[in-house]
Motif scaffolding. Sequence first.
Motif, PDB file in Angstrom:
ATOM      1  N   ALA A   7     -29.837  64.699  26.078  1.00 35.80           N
ATOM      2  CA  ALA A   7     -29.473  64.308  27.439  1.00 35.80           C
ATOM      3  C   ALA A   7     -30.533  63.397  28.055  1.00 35.80           C
ATOM      4  N   MET A   8     -31.798  63.702  27.814  1.00 35.89           N
ATOM      5  CA  MET A   8     -32.867  62.848  28.351  1.00 35.89           C
ATOM      6  C   MET A   8     -32.821  61.460  27.717  1.00 35.89           C
ATOM      7  N   LEU A   9     -32.648  61.420  26.409  1.00 34.02           N
ATOM      8  CA  LEU A   9     -32.561  60.128  25.728  1.00 34.02           C
ATOM      9  C   LEU A   9     -31.303  59.374  26.169  1.00 34.02           C
ATOM     10  N   GLY A  10     -30.200  60.080  26.305  1.00 37.02           N
ATOM     11  CA  GLY A  10     -28.965  59.451  26.767  1.00 37.02           C
ATOM     12  C   GLY A  10     -29.110  58.859  28.155  1.00 37.02           C
ATOM     13  N   THR A  11     -29.815  59.550  29.021  1.00 37.47           N
ATOM     14  CA  THR A  11     -30.071  59.027  30.361  1.00 37.47           C
ATOM     15  C   THR A  11     -30.898  57.750  30.290  1.00 37.47           C
ATOM     16  N   GLY A  12     -31.907  57.750  29.430  1.00 37.16           N
ATOM     17  CA  GLY A  12     -32.731  56.557  29.269  1.00 37.16           C
ATOM     18  C   GLY A  12     -31.927  55.371  28.762  1.00 37.16           C
ATOM     19  N   PHE A  13     -31.077  55.608  27.784  1.00 38.78           N
ATOM     20  CA  PHE A  13     -30.248  54.519  27.264  1.00 38.78           C
ATOM     21  C   PHE A  13     -29.207  54.077  28.283  1.00 38.78           C
ATOM     22  N   TYR A  14     -28.680  55.014  29.069  1.00 40.19           N
ATOM     23  CA  TYR A  14     -27.754  54.642  30.142  1.00 40.19           C
ATOM     24  C   TYR A  14     -28.449  53.733  31.154  1.00 40.19           C
ATOM     25  N   LEU A  15     -29.658  54.116  31.562  1.00 40.77           N
ATOM     26  CA  LEU A  15     -30.389  53.296  32.529  1.00 40.77           C
ATOM     27  C   LEU A  15     -30.718  51.923  31.951  1.00 40.77           C
ATOM     28  N   LEU A  38     -32.018  48.455  33.433  1.00 45.90           N
ATOM     29  CA  LEU A  38     -33.470  48.604  33.548  1.00 45.90           C
ATOM     30  C   LEU A  38     -34.102  48.453  32.166  1.00 45.90           C
ATOM     31  N   GLU A  39     -35.068  47.571  32.045  1.00 46.73           N
ATOM     32  CA  GLU A  39     -35.770  47.377  30.777  1.00 46.73           C
ATOM     33  C   GLU A  39     -36.928  48.371  30.681  1.00 46.73           C
ATOM     34  N   PRO A  40     -37.029  49.098  29.574  1.00 42.92           N
ATOM     35  CA  PRO A  40     -38.118  50.073  29.439  1.00 42.92           C
ATOM     36  C   PRO A  40     -39.455  49.382  29.175  1.00 42.92           C
ATOM     37  N   CYS A  41     -40.494  49.915  29.786  1.00 42.02           N
ATOM     38  CA  CYS A  41     -41.849  49.425  29.543  1.00 42.02           C
ATOM     39  C   CYS A  41     -42.399  50.117  28.291  1.00 42.02           C
ATOM     40  N   PRO A  42     -43.579  49.717  27.814  1.00 39.27           N
ATOM     41  CA  PRO A  42     -44.136  50.366  26.620  1.00 39.27           C
ATOM     42  C   PRO A  42     -44.317  51.876  26.758  1.00 39.27           C
ATOM     43  N   LEU A  43     -44.751  52.349  27.916  1.00 34.92           N
ATOM     44  CA  LEU A  43     -44.923  53.794  28.088  1.00 34.92           C
ATOM     45  C   LEU A  43     -43.579  54.515  28.113  1.00 34.92           C
ATOM     46  N   CYS A  44     -42.536  53.847  28.633  1.00 34.31           N
ATOM     47  CA  CYS A  44     -41.188  54.437  28.599  1.00 34.31           C
ATOM     48  C   CYS A  44     -40.709  54.579  27.160  1.00 34.31           C
ATOM     49  N   ILE A  45     -40.989  53.583  26.349  1.00 37.15           N
ATOM     50  CA  ILE A  45     -40.598  53.629  24.938  1.00 37.15           C
ATOM     51  C   ILE A  45     -41.321  54.778  24.230  1.00 37.15           C
ATOM     52  N   PHE A  84     -41.384  60.512  22.069  1.00 39.65           N
ATOM     53  CA  PHE A  84     -41.802  61.909  22.157  1.00 39.65           C
ATOM     54  C   PHE A  84     -40.624  62.833  22.481  1.00 39.65           C
ATOM     55  N   PHE A  85     -39.656  62.369  23.287  1.00 38.13           N
ATOM     56  CA  PHE A  85     -38.431  63.152  23.499  1.00 38.13           C
ATOM     57  C   PHE A  85     -37.677  63.297  22.184  1.00 38.13           C
ATOM     58  N   ALA A  86     -37.594  62.201  21.430  1.00 35.11           N
ATOM     59  CA  ALA A  86     -36.900  62.253  20.136  1.00 35.11           C
ATOM     60  C   ALA A  86     -37.612  63.210  19.185  1.00 35.11           C
ATOM     61  N   SER A 143     -39.575  59.081  40.583  1.00 36.83           N
ATOM     62  CA  SER A 143     -39.373  57.969  39.658  1.00 36.83           C
ATOM     63  C   SER A 143     -39.054  58.491  38.258  1.00 36.83           C
ATOM     64  N   ILE A 144     -38.704  57.586  37.375  1.00 37.53           N
ATOM     65  CA  ILE A 144     -38.366  57.965  36.002  1.00 37.53           C
ATOM     66  C   ILE A 144     -39.512  58.699  35.311  1.00 37.53           C
TER      67      ILE A 144
END
Length: 160
Positions: free
Chosen positions: A19-27, A33-40, A45-47, A136-137
């Motif tokens: 669900a967390m990863l799905g939310t990130g991909f949805y965003l 929203l483009e993920p920054c290096p720390l978001c990646i 780490f979620f994976a 925030s995210i």
Amino acid sequence: MNLASPRSLFFLAFLACVAMLGTGFYLQYVVGLEPCPLCILQRIFFAGAGLFSLIAALHGRAPRVYSVLILLSSLAGAGTAGRQIWLQTLPPDQLPACLPPLEFMLESMPYTKIIYTMFHGSADCAEVSWTLLSLSIPEWSLLAFIAFSLFAVFQFFRRG
């Protein structure tokens, strides 16, 4: 199947990671929203926590080993989320420079330099472009990583 069994709880943790990863991909892909290096890194780490949870649910043996692996992945994720939250509190003149795109870094830099650069973060990581309930995210990610860490500690010390 008993919902409170270790295997069931590991599987629920796996679903939470999905669900967390799905939310990130949805965003990223729907909201734009483009993920920054720390978001990646947080996604990685979620994976990791999700993968260890799934393996623990399927394997059903040695839950303490998987609990430690989930804890390590969660603590590393919490560290990256905390770093991003810290970057978001810095004044603009103290932010690190923006990074080149990840594709460029993969083609032109050694992997050790890429990893260091990604963990260091950049001005891109300090931008707050989306909030939910005033968080925030990375703040949501930190809360999730704390929850996964507590879950891992609970699974480590539980009997049965």
